[in-house]
Motif scaffolding. Structure first.
Motif, PDB file in Angstrom:
ATOM      1  N   GLU A  15      -1.630  10.149  -5.550  1.00 16.68           N
ATOM      2  CA  GLU A  15      -2.768   9.250  -5.340  1.00 16.68           C
ATOM      3  C   GLU A  15      -3.417   8.907  -6.679  1.00 16.68           C
ATOM      4  O   GLU A  15      -3.730   7.742  -6.958  1.00 16.68           O
ATOM      5  CB  GLU A  15      -3.789   9.906  -4.415  1.00 16.68           C
ATOM      6  CG  GLU A  15      -5.033   9.043  -4.183  1.00 16.68           C
ATOM      7  CD  GLU A  15      -6.125   9.782  -3.429  1.00 16.68           C
ATOM      8  OE1 GLU A  15      -6.989   9.107  -2.857  1.00 16.68           O
ATOM      9  OE2 GLU A  15      -6.132  11.031  -3.453  1.00 16.68           O
ATOM     10  N   THR A  16      -3.598   9.896  -7.526  1.00 18.69           N
ATOM     11  CA  THR A  16      -4.202   9.680  -8.836  1.00 18.69           C
ATOM     12  C   THR A  16      -3.344   8.768  -9.709  1.00 18.69           C
ATOM     13  O   THR A  16      -3.853   7.870 -10.387  1.00 18.69           O
ATOM     14  CB  THR A  16      -4.416  11.029  -9.548  1.00 18.69           C
ATOM     15  OG1 THR A  16      -5.263  11.855  -8.752  1.00 18.69           O
ATOM     16  CG2 THR A  16      -5.054  10.832 -10.913  1.00 18.69           C
TER      17      THR A  16
ATOM     18  N   GLN B  12       0.852  -1.184   0.000  1.00 17.17           N
ATOM     19  CA  GLN B  12       0.000   0.000   0.000  1.00 17.17           C
ATOM     20  C   GLN B  12       0.889   1.235   0.000  1.00 17.17           C
ATOM     21  O   GLN B  12       1.989   1.228   0.548  1.00 17.17           O
ATOM     22  CB  GLN B  12      -0.935   0.040   1.213  1.00 17.17           C
ATOM     23  CG  GLN B  12      -1.836   1.272   1.247  1.00 17.17           C
ATOM     24  CD  GLN B  12      -3.093   1.080   2.070  1.00 17.17           C
ATOM     25  OE1 GLN B  12      -3.683   0.003   2.043  1.00 17.17           O
ATOM     26  NE2 GLN B  12      -3.513   2.108   2.777  1.00 17.17           N
TER      27      GLN B  12
ATOM     28  N   ARG C 113      -3.315   5.012  -7.960  1.00 14.26           N
ATOM     29  CA  ARG C 113      -4.568   4.302  -7.687  1.00 14.26           C
ATOM     30  C   ARG C 113      -4.797   3.118  -8.628  1.00 14.26           C
ATOM     31  O   ARG C 113      -5.236   2.050  -8.175  1.00 14.26           O
ATOM     32  CB  ARG C 113      -5.739   5.279  -7.760  1.00 14.26           C
ATOM     33  CG  ARG C 113      -7.101   4.675  -7.459  1.00 14.26           C
ATOM     34  CD  ARG C 113      -7.250   4.284  -6.007  1.00 14.26           C
ATOM     35  NE  ARG C 113      -7.254   5.429  -5.107  1.00 14.26           N
ATOM     36  CZ  ARG C 113      -7.245   5.319  -3.781  1.00 14.26           C
ATOM     37  NH1 ARG C 113      -7.197   4.116  -3.231  1.00 14.26           N
ATOM     38  NH2 ARG C 113      -7.259   6.396  -3.022  1.00 14.26           N
TER      39      ARG C 113
ATOM     40  N   ARG D 246      -4.489   8.590   0.872  1.00 19.14           N
ATOM     41  CA  ARG D 246      -4.008   9.973   0.908  1.00 19.14           C
ATOM     42  C   ARG D 246      -4.121  10.468   2.346  1.00 19.14           C
ATOM     43  O   ARG D 246      -5.213  10.641   2.877  1.00 19.14           O
ATOM     44  CB  ARG D 246      -4.825  10.852  -0.026  1.00 19.14           C
ATOM     45  CG  ARG D 246      -4.419  12.313   0.042  1.00 19.14           C
ATOM     46  CD  ARG D 246      -5.226  13.164  -0.907  1.00 19.14           C
ATOM     47  NE  ARG D 246      -5.007  14.582  -0.634  1.00 19.14           N
ATOM     48  CZ  ARG D 246      -5.595  15.561  -1.299  1.00 19.14           C
ATOM     49  NH1 ARG D 246      -6.438  15.286  -2.294  1.00 19.14           N
ATOM     50  NH2 ARG D 246      -5.347  16.812  -0.975  1.00 19.14           N
TER      51      ARG D 246
ATOM     52  N   PRO E   5      -3.237  -0.229  -3.810  1.00 16.66           N
ATOM     53  CA  PRO E   5      -4.033   0.505  -2.826  1.00 16.66           C
ATOM     54  C   PRO E   5      -3.292   1.763  -2.365  1.00 16.66           C
ATOM     55  O   PRO E   5      -2.083   1.736  -2.141  1.00 16.66           O
ATOM     56  CB  PRO E   5      -4.182  -0.481  -1.667  1.00 16.66           C
ATOM     57  CG  PRO E   5      -3.916  -1.823  -2.257  1.00 16.66           C
ATOM     58  CD  PRO E   5      -2.920  -1.601  -3.356  1.00 16.66           C
ATOM     59  N   VAL E   6      -4.016   2.879  -2.254  1.00 16.73           N
ATOM     60  CA  VAL E   6      -3.408   4.151  -1.874  1.00 16.73           C
ATOM     61  C   VAL E   6      -4.267   4.831  -0.812  1.00 16.73           C
ATOM     62  O   VAL E   6      -5.492   4.863  -0.922  1.00 16.73           O
ATOM     63  CB  VAL E   6      -3.280   5.109  -3.085  1.00 16.73           C
ATOM     64  CG1 VAL E   6      -2.573   6.394  -2.672  1.00 16.73           C
ATOM     65  CG2 VAL E   6      -2.549   4.452  -4.228  1.00 16.73           C
TER      66      VAL E   6
END
Length: 456
Positions: free
Chosen positions: A394-395, A382, A398, A405, A402-403
């Motif tokens: 994050e974008t 992750q 993703r 923020r 799994p991310v």
């Protein structure tokens, strides 16, 4: 402290009073120069005022309030509001963005050169005891290579100093004196910013590790950034050693141009992917460190060290803080501080060095992609994104993993604790600069260490 009669009686402005700026002020004043110094930080201005006013203390210990030292040769004033006519130079901190800061135009209008503390060192060399200089630059690997060369020299009993973009400012250190093992060696890590502010540093050995996209906010483009690195070799005497990693096109082009200029005899090219036995070098694992070691070996050979001395130094090298630094096992997890990874290319080796990684990344982004890190994506359980780049990263990540923020380093540590399983690795390898939330990468790494130690 390094001083020079070259500066005596001349006027200099110093802009930026962090460590290198403070050292420049002290060296210039000790050499008999007159200095106008400034920093936007009141704390740093006060530190300069206090350190230079010590000799102004009264008979009963009271502090005399003044911005000048004993003989009136230091003034705290903004160079932008100073008539620079007749000044010998404006000494600029590497952190000042000279591509957009008004000091560049102001100095140019007065016909005054912008220089840095490394240029001052270069000017002082003629008065120093016999010595040699090794200069190391590159986007990634330069800190490890610099520290490794210094360690090998020190282990071999050769008098050596390390400075530049690592450790203490070189002007603030005591000059080297030759010993039974020969002339002393100054080992300097040089960023592109420092090279931009240097005109006369003739390195006995110059090293380029690699060039990948970085610091592009300070240059007209990638080619201009690469050209800055190439200047380290342009300043050299033709017979001085040049060591260049040729794993990327810009670096290979620099090596090719040097060879075409007739410097083939002095040129050593470090090719990527060379298989080496690194089993006896515990702090130099991974293919990236094989390249760093090859560059250090070539530099030390150019300085005349024996292979036995070099091997001994490689084996005893302790590694660098903030560079894949193992902080230990806490709460059943291995915690690794790789805060010095300030761009994706620098982060990539760490992602390939561990299994089941909880990856903390983000800060002030230098690029808008993480493709250099892709080979290690499969090791990430992750990701936890922080800082200005939190939303961007994050974008990007993703679709791959799994991310979460989480925005801050503290939140990332505690989020990883809730997800990670015993035996997993929590890796801070930001792939970003730190300046959005921290003073520098060291402060970021120290904060991470404090958070981890607080888990006990």
């Amino acid at each position: 402290m390094i001083t020079s009669t070259t500066w005596s009686g001349k006027r200099y402005a110093v802009l930026g009073l962090a460590r290198s700026g403070q050292a420049s002020v002290a060296a210039l004043l000790a050499s008999g120069a007159r200095v106008v110094a400034w920093d936007n930080s009141e704390e740093r201005r006060e530190a300069t005022r206090s350190s230079r006013a010590q000799s102004r203390d009264g008979a009963h210990g009271q502090r005399v309030s003044t911005s000048l030292d004993t003989n009136g040769s230091l003034e705290l004033a903004d160079p932008l509001e100073t008539d620079l006519s007749g000044f010998a130079g404006v000494v600029v901190s590497p952190g000042v963005p000279i591509n957009r800061h008004p000091i560049a135009a102001h100095a140019a209008a007065a016909g005054v050169p912008l220089i840095g503390d490394i240029e001052l060192f270069a000017q002082a060399r003629a008065e120093l005891p016999a010595h040699k200089v090794v200069g190391i630059t590159g986007t990634n690997g330069k800190s490890t290579t610099t520290a490794l060369i210094h360690h090998i020299l020190d282990s071999a009993g050769i008098s050596a100093r390390m400075g530049g973009n690592i450790g203490l400012p070189i002007l603030g250190q005591e000059p080297l004196t030759p010993n039974d093992n020969g002339a002393g060696v100054y080992v300097l890590e040089l960023s592109s910013y420092q090279i931009d502010l240097t005109q006369s540093l003739d390195c006995d050995v110059a090293v380029l590790t690699n060039i990948t996209p970085d610091h592009l906010d300070r240059y007209a483009g990638f080619d201009a950034y690469a050209a800055s690195k190439a200047r380290l070799f342009a300043m050299q005497s033709p017979d001085h050693a040049a060591i260049i990693g040729i794993g990327d096109i810009p670096s290979a082009n620099i090596a090719r141009n040097l060879a075409k200029s007739g410097r083939s005899e002095a040129l050593t090219k470090i090719a990527p992917g060379v298989c080496m036995d690194q089993s006896r070098w515990p702090s130099l694992q991974g293919p990236h460190n094989a390249q760093n070691a090859l560059a250090a070996i070539a530099a030390c050979e150019a300085l005349g060290l024996s292979r036995d001395a070099i091997d001994a130094g490689l084996e005893s090298f302790p590694g660098l803080p903030h560079r894949m630094e193992r902080l230990g096992v806490h709460k059943g997890l291995l915690w690794v501080n790789d805060s010095k990874a300030t761009n994706p290319t620098s982060t990539a080796p760490a992602l390939q060095a561990f299994g089941r990684i909880h990856w903390i990344l983000g800060g002030q982004a230098k690029t808008d992609d993480l493709e250099a890190c892709r080979p290690g994506f499969g090791n990430v359980v992750q990701a936890y994104t922080i800082g200005e780049a939190a939303e961007l990263f994050e974008t990007l990540l993703r679709p791959e993993m799994p991310v979460a923020r989480v925005d801050t380093l503290d939140a990332a540590v505690h989020a990883a604790l809730t997800v990670a399983q015993p035996g997993d690795t929590v890796l801070l390898s930001p792939a970003c600069a730190s300046f959005d939330q921290f003073r520098d990468f060291e402060a970021r790494g120290d904060a991470f260490r404090a958070l981890v130690e607080g888990l006990e």
